[in-house]
Design an enzyme around this catalytic site. Structure first.
Site, PDB file in Angstrom:
ATOM      1  N   TRP A  21      -6.651   8.748   0.319  1.00 11.43           N
ATOM      2  CA  TRP A  21      -7.426   9.121  -0.879  1.00 11.43           C
ATOM      3  C   TRP A  21      -8.858   9.504  -0.502  1.00 11.43           C
ATOM      4  CZ3 TRP A  21      -8.619   5.199  -5.444  1.00 11.43           C
ATOM      5  CH2 TRP A  21      -9.276   5.882  -6.465  1.00 11.43           C
ATOM      6  N   TYR A  57      -5.447  14.247  -4.291  1.00 14.74           N
ATOM      7  CA  TYR A  57      -6.579  13.737  -3.516  1.00 14.74           C
ATOM      8  C   TYR A  57      -7.368  14.913  -2.928  1.00 14.74           C
ATOM      9  CZ  TYR A  57      -4.079   9.221  -3.541  1.00 14.74           C
ATOM     10  OH  TYR A  57      -3.429   8.065  -3.903  1.00 14.74           O
ATOM     11  N   LEU A 232      -8.963  -3.733  -0.367  1.00 17.14           N
ATOM     12  CA  LEU A 232     -10.334  -4.231  -0.244  1.00 17.14           C
ATOM     13  C   LEU A 232     -11.159  -3.845  -1.466  1.00 17.14           C
ATOM     14  CD1 LEU A 232     -10.927  -3.552   3.556  1.00 17.14           C
ATOM     15  CD2 LEU A 232     -10.577  -5.764   2.436  1.00 17.14           C
TER      16      LEU A 232
END
Length: 336
Positions: A21, A57, A232
């Site tokens: 991405w 993307y 994350l």
């Protein structure tokens, strides 16, 4: 690096995968092609064999970069995953032909008053086939290892969608089928009409909805591989986002509440409490969190995005880690 079986296929995927991405630049403040290619090369050299991308993307940019990065590499050593079902267009589509997902500029989210494209969810057979052909050209390959429906389109029939995906698999255009951003009712329909191999969902220590909404249980019961994205939390769980940090144009973190200066301060303080465990295992805190993510479910390949080689190499070093149930509970309590 550890590897897990990809769904019901014979393919083996690394527990850490490269998420493409950010490589597309869109919503991430742009991209540097050389840095992105270097990151993919570093991932492959570090034992990562699964690269996940999508047409939307960067509006084809991420797929093009992946195609350049894998040129000259042994194609049979790399698993390429991409998606279908998000169409960008300047003009409004007729009612009933897909569902409007959002407005976007070339940099990030737009508004009805200011946008470059309308993005529609659309999973009709002819559109899927056209998307696959465009992806193959951008990726410079003649097959896709894993094709996933990017978002679920309520105006399309899952029965027809699956019929098309199964035909593409029979033709050798794709090797495995997955679905992303689902609910259990979608997964049940996919199973009814042929079955999928992979489910890709948002999952991190701060985003654990799939543990309670039935999606993870379904994956376990049907032998699906889980591809968690944003493990994350787009940098929030790295401990590197100081409260003073400012985000670039188009970066969605600039307006999301969880990235407010105060919340970053709170999360960073909690992450500091994980330092002793991370150091005892020879890991950084982000590496420890990536390990928690792939240890939650035996068939997991965690999508780790990276804008340069240094970022992906930090994640790769977690690939051999195993955590005990007690260690995972301690981590969860710390971040609760």
């Amino acid at each position: 690096m550890q590897y897990v079986r990809l769904g019901k296929t014979e393919m083996q995927a690394s527990v850490i995968a490269f998420g493409g991405w950010a490589a597309g630049g869109w919503m991430w403040g742009g991209t540097e092609e050389k840095d992105a290619i270097d990151a993919i090369h570093a991932a492959l050299d570090g034992g990562v064999n699964l690269i996940d991308t999508a047409p939307v993307y960067g509006f084809g940019r991420s797929e093009e970069i992946v195609g350049k990065a894998i040129a000259g590499r042994s194609r049979d050593k790399i698993l390429i995953a991409t998606k279908c079902g998000l169409i960008w267009t300047k003009e409004a589509w007729p009612d009933g032909k897909g569902s409007l997902h959002f407005y976007t500029t070339l940099e990030g989210y737009g508004t009805p008053e200011r946008f470059d494209y309308r993005v529609y969810k659309y999973l009709r057979p002819l559109s899927i086939r056209a998307e696959v052909e465009r992806s193959l050209r951008r990726l410079k390959t003649d097959y896709i290892d894993l094709l996933q429906t990017h978002w679920q389109d309520e105006t399309s029939s899952i029965a027809e969608t699956m019929e098309t995906l199964l035909k593409l698999r029979d033709e050798g255009k794709i090797r495995a089928i997955g679905a992303s951003n689902t609910q259990v009712r979608h997964l049940e329909e996919y199973e009814t009409y042929g079955g999928i191999d992979v489910v890709q969902e948002r999952f991190s220590m701060l985003d654990r909805q799939i543990e309670t909404n039935g999606v993870l249980d379904f994956a376990k019961q049907h032998g699906l591989t889980l591809l968690p994205y944003s493990p994350l939390c787009r940098g929030l769980l790295t401990g590197k986002l100081s409260p003073e940090r400012r985000f670039g144009p188009g970066d969605r973190r600039d307006w999301e509440e969880r990235f407010s200066p105060e919340n970053r301060r709170i999360i960073n303080a909690k992450l500091e409490l994980l330092q002793p465990m991370a150091q005892a295992k020879g890991l950084t805190v982000p590496q420890l969190i990536v390990a928690w993510t792939f240890c939650k479910y035996p068939k997991t390949s965690v999508l780790c995005g990276a804008r340069n080689a240094a970022q992906i190499l930090e994640n790769v070093r977690a690939g051999d880690t195993r955590l005990t149930d007690a260690e995972m509970r301690e981590m969860e309590e710390t971040l609760s």
